[in-house]
Design an enzyme around this catalytic site. Structure first.
Site, PDB file in Angstrom:
ATOM      1  N   GLN B 193     -51.164 -35.034 -24.114  1.00 39.65           N
ATOM      2  CA  GLN B 193     -51.432 -34.683 -22.706  1.00 39.65           C
ATOM      3  C   GLN B 193     -51.009 -35.808 -21.766  1.00 39.65           C
ATOM      4  OE1 GLN B 193     -53.629 -34.407 -25.186  1.00 39.65           O
ATOM      5  NE2 GLN B 193     -54.639 -32.419 -25.146  1.00 39.65           N
ATOM      6  N   ASP B 234     -65.285 -33.695 -20.642  1.00 39.47           N
ATOM      7  CA  ASP B 234     -65.387 -32.275 -20.987  1.00 39.47           C
ATOM      8  C   ASP B 234     -66.825 -31.784 -20.962  1.00 39.47           C
ATOM      9  OD1 ASP B 234     -62.705 -33.228 -22.267  1.00 39.47           O
ATOM     10  OD2 ASP B 234     -62.594 -31.051 -22.056  1.00 39.47           O
ATOM     11  N   ASN B 244     -65.331 -36.502 -24.291  1.00 43.75           N
ATOM     12  CA  ASN B 244     -64.011 -36.424 -23.671  1.00 43.75           C
ATOM     13  C   ASN B 244     -62.963 -36.525 -24.778  1.00 43.75           C
ATOM     14  OD1 ASN B 244     -62.300 -36.221 -21.324  1.00 43.75           O
ATOM     15  ND2 ASN B 244     -61.786 -38.370 -21.614  1.00 43.75           N
TER      16      ASN B 244
END
Lengths: 346, 346
Positions: B193, B234, B244
């Site tokens: 990402q 998250d 996370n």
């Protein structure tokens, strides 16, 4: 499967092309200085001890090739030795091995059996490394108990040495002794020595292993799933600071935070007593595409930072495991006592 | 370039297919529940806030589709909501958004304008997130000084939200304010990402950035080259522990060792006050091939451990930046004071 990382048979040097592993197992003959330098730079052979061994054979092969062409001025030999030594900058075993060969050359330059002496020295360097690995394995295995989960980074195994490895030598030895162990293998971005090489050689030797991305190690430590970390070294400064594969330093900090023993395993040829501290060790920067290639962003003008190694300060290292014994809490004094006197002389 | 991660125009939900970035920029229409769940599970849309927004629109679209077929029993709607909520287990914004939609459904089940109310709620969730990002940016930018080098992990930017991001909102805001900043971007194995999304959106917005492999961050910290770390979240437990992207926890430990501030940026919808501590947050495990695929070892029977997230304990977090302000040294008490009362009600 018997993995022979480097062979020298019928006067021919052959290596496993590690850049193609594990997808393709291919042995390549190296017949010139250029072959050897290219093999080192393109990571066909890597791992500090293995590079040293291949460079020693390469020196012999090169002198043999040059001698066949006619008279050989010493300047030319010194120049070739420099080219070899500079093939990669961080691992000191490369310089150490080439200097040892060059020294034999200089002492015996005019002797009729110069080539034999060079060949014998290269074989000796290879054989000594094999024996060092065995002894590192024996010393290191004493630190490994039954049911341990051990984390390793990069590849400091059979593929990195002339024997059973440095970091992996204690693993193989403990496994042979019947200890029930399990290895977590960091994939080791960007080049994947863990995913491609360490996992491959461990499973070929039936040692249970689990592959993880580098950034998963911390979470495993938090869950008490890692009992010990062992890695190799590319150069060790006289104060015990260690240059090793990028990512090693972070693991050492994480080990300290979690109270996990952090071990370096390396032959004495890895120590560079001319260098005071880790920050003085030259660090190699590798091409961007090692990082960008995977993501298919090579052509997108990414700004990339790609050091191949980092420095772990001595105070984060529980011990350095060498062929001469285990150096607990390494510092200049106990490192010097551990090295035999001849290690200081090239 | 104006990046629109999620659009809802002419009653059509469209997303950027992030699984194809940065090589291919493609917008995809999602027209059914199955489309939405597939987009979430295959990471076409990812990032906790973005998943919540897409799920809210998805809920509306699904109810609209079902209503067009005939009478709709509540059990069927609840079942569909469960499918959506379970598309991925860790990010709580997904559950939060779907529960909010389901609540609107239940309250207005028999009203003639139910579909309008659902559509308006989804748009509101989208709009609120956009505004939250702006406010996170304003609060977070105050922490950023001129000439700072900031490390981020994964993608918590435009592509992860309905606005300018969570972790990257302070970055964009500080950059707009004229601060001279530079971002180190962790590539973020295994899915990339950072390499694929964060670097792409930062450079499209002209923010100077350097891509590194995850294991290079520690060495940069040692060299004093990182002044601050900001990442997203998250799910945040009521005690301030954060789930996370895998690798976050290790960065937090490294930040502590080096005395570097470590910030979480997240909207209040990320807090899960029903959960006491991080270890109670469910962690998603992803397929092996996310790790093995790169090394072309998919078919080699590797044993792989691939958690998508890890837990960072609250005591390693300098502050959590929310749309309601900055929670320094987060704990249950100051988190509760920061959340507005309505955040507790779904």
């Amino acid at each position: 499967m018997n993995i022979e990382t480097i062979t020298f048979e019928n006067n021919t040097l052959r290596i496993i092309n590690q850049a193609r592993l594990p997808g393709k197992y291919e042995r390549v003959a190296l017949t010139s200085l250029e072959d050897v330098i290219n093999a080192i730079q393109s990571l066909m052979v890597r791992g500090a001890p293995a590079i040293g061994i291949v460079a020693a054979y390469g020196f012999y092969i090169h002198v043999k090739n040059l001698k066949a062409e006619g008279p050989l001025p010493i300047d030319k030999v010194v120049h070739s030795a420099d080219l070899l030594k500079n093939a990669r900058p961080t691992a000191v075993n490369l310089q150490w091995a080439v200097d040892r060969m060059l020294n034999i050359y200089k002492i015996n330059e005019n002797k009729h059996n110069l080539l034999e002496l060079l060949k014998d020295t290269a074989i000796k360097i290879h054989q000594e490394d094999k024996e060092s690995c065995e002894r590192i394995g024996q010393y290191g295995a004493r630190l490994i108990s039954d049911s341990m989960h051990i984390l390793t980074h990069c590849n400091a195994g059979i593929l990195a040495t002339g024997g059973i490895g440095t970091a992996l030598a204690p693993v193989y030895t403990a496994y042979k002794e019947g200890k029930n162990i399990h290895i977590y293998v960091d994939e080791t971005r960007p080049v994947g020595q863990g995913a491609r090489l360490t996992y491959w050689e461990l499973t070929h030797n039936n040692v249970p292993a689990t592959l993880i991305a580098d950034n998963m190690a911390a979470g495993l430590m938090h869950m008490n799933k890692i009992d010990m970390i062992i890695v190799g070294a590319d150069r060790i400064a006289s104060n015990g600071d260690v240059a090793n594969k990028i990512g090693t330093y972070g693991l050492a900090v994480l080990a300290k935070h979690h109270g996990i023993p952090f071990y370096i395993a390396a032959p004495c040829s890895t120590f560079d007593m001319r260098i005071k501290r880790g920050d003085d060790i030259p660090i190699e920067y590798r091409p961007d595409h090692e990082i960008t290639g995977y993501w298919q962003i090579d052509n997108m003008n990414y700004h990339v930072y790609n050091p191949a190694f980092d420095i772990t300060p001595a105070d984060l290292i529980s011990a350095i495991i060498t062929e001469n014994g285990v150096i607990n809490k390494p510092n200049k004094k106990n490192i010097q006592s551990n090295l035999k006197p001849e290690e200081f002389v090239l």
